[in-house]
Design an enzyme around this catalytic site. Structure first.
Site, PDB file in Angstrom:
ATOM      1  N   GLU A   1       0.829  -1.219   0.000  1.00  0.00           N
ATOM      2  CA  GLU A   1       0.000   0.000   0.000  1.00  0.00           C
ATOM      3  C   GLU A   1       0.858   1.261   0.000  1.00  0.00           C
ATOM      4  OE1 GLU A   1      -2.750  -0.854  -0.747  1.00  0.00           O
ATOM      5  OE2 GLU A   1      -3.841  -2.128   0.657  1.00  0.00           O
TER       6      GLU A   1
ATOM      7  N   TYR B   1     -15.682  14.429  19.408  1.00  0.00           N
ATOM      8  CA  TYR B   1     -14.315  13.992  19.114  1.00  0.00           C
ATOM      9  C   TYR B   1     -14.198  13.358  17.742  1.00  0.00           C
ATOM     10  CZ  TYR B   1     -10.536  14.900  22.282  1.00  0.00           C
ATOM     11  OH  TYR B   1      -9.490  15.507  22.924  1.00  0.00           O
TER      12      TYR B   1
HETATM   13  P1  13P Z   1       1.205  -5.038   3.514  1.00  0.00           P
HETATM   14  O1  13P Z   1       1.559  -6.263   4.354  1.00  0.00           O
HETATM   15  O2  13P Z   1       1.796  -5.116   2.129  1.00  0.00           O
HETATM   16  O3  13P Z   1       1.565  -3.768   4.254  1.00  0.00           O
HETATM   17  O4  13P Z   1      -0.361  -5.039   3.315  1.00  0.00           O
HETATM   18  C1  13P Z   1      -1.186  -5.193   4.439  1.00  0.00           C
HETATM   19  C2  13P Z   1      -2.500  -4.534   4.252  1.00  0.00           C
HETATM   20  O5  13P Z   1      -3.056  -4.055   5.196  1.00  0.00           O
HETATM   21  C3  13P Z   1      -3.096  -4.503   2.896  1.00  0.00           C
HETATM   22  O6  13P Z   1      -4.192  -3.655   2.848  1.00  0.00           O
END
Ligand code: 13P
Length: 212
Positions: free
Chosen positions: A75, A121
């Protein structure tokens, strides 16, 4: 390595462990990143946020290329999309936290207001949450979708996936994503009840104090 970079690596490790121990992340889900003077730090792909090794956290240069550490989160483009549109963003957090994900699966939500203004909040920490359509994790279209709205929204909810929240630093991004998770829990608890929402004037006055 600068003092600031070392400190950020330690802080990511410590806050990742805290999120994991409190059940806000699990397995290898979620990713954290922080802005440096000369690029970014981001958690490696398939790493457990509860057991990060500060020395293996990925360093990216300002254009997003890997400088050192393990292979970056899939990501990372989504995180870079947030930073590119928000000069004030010092950190970005993405989680698969249960109640936020549960809301992201509900059908028929208003993409401009998936959760109504139920508490002060929530409005102060999240402001205007934007619901984005479903794309697979790591899909470049997901990063494009985030980039398109990031200038106006520091918090987005990815349909059938989870939240992405930017903050001025790691601590404030995490406080905000925790506030979103608790608000999602309240929203689910209150479904079917008659609600007294905050008024548009209350929301406007709180939004002027919103972080992100
Ligand atoms: P990564 O392990 O590549 O960070 O991905 C985890 C995740 O949350 C995908 O949306």
């Amino acid at each position: 390595m600068s003092m600031n970079e070392n400190r950020l690596r330690d802080q990511m490790t410590e806050l990742g462990r805290s999120l994991y121990e409190r059940g806000l992340t699990f397995g290898s889900a979620g990713n954290l990143s922080a802005r440096l003077d000369d690029g970014f730090l981001i958690t490696p792909t398939n790493s457990c946020l509860g057991r990060l090794d500060p020395a293996r956290i990925t360093k990216l240069d300002a254009s997003g290329s890997v400088v050192s550490g393990d292979a970056p989160s899939k990501e990372s483009f989504l995180h870079l999309g947030m930073y590119g549109q928000r000069v004030t963003a010092g950190a970005v957090v993405h989680l698969h936290s249960t109640h936020s994900v549960a809301v992201s699966v509900l059908d028929g939500l208003d993409p401009e207001r998936p959760i109504p203004p139920i508490t002060a909040y929530y409005v102060m920490k999240i402001g205007r949450l934007k619901l984005l359509p479903y794309y697979a994790p790591g899909d470049p279209q997901l990063a494009d979708a985030v980039r398109e709205v990031a200038a106006r929204h520091h918090a987005v909810l990815l349909a059938n996936h989870g939240p992405v929240v930017a903050g001025t630093d790691l601590e404030s991004a995490i406080y905000a994503v925790e506030e979103l998770e608790e608000t999602a829990r309240l929203f689910l608890l209150l479904r079917g009840e008659r609600l007294r929402l905050l008024s548009p004037e209350d929301v406007r006055s709180l939004e002027s104090r919103a972080a992100g």
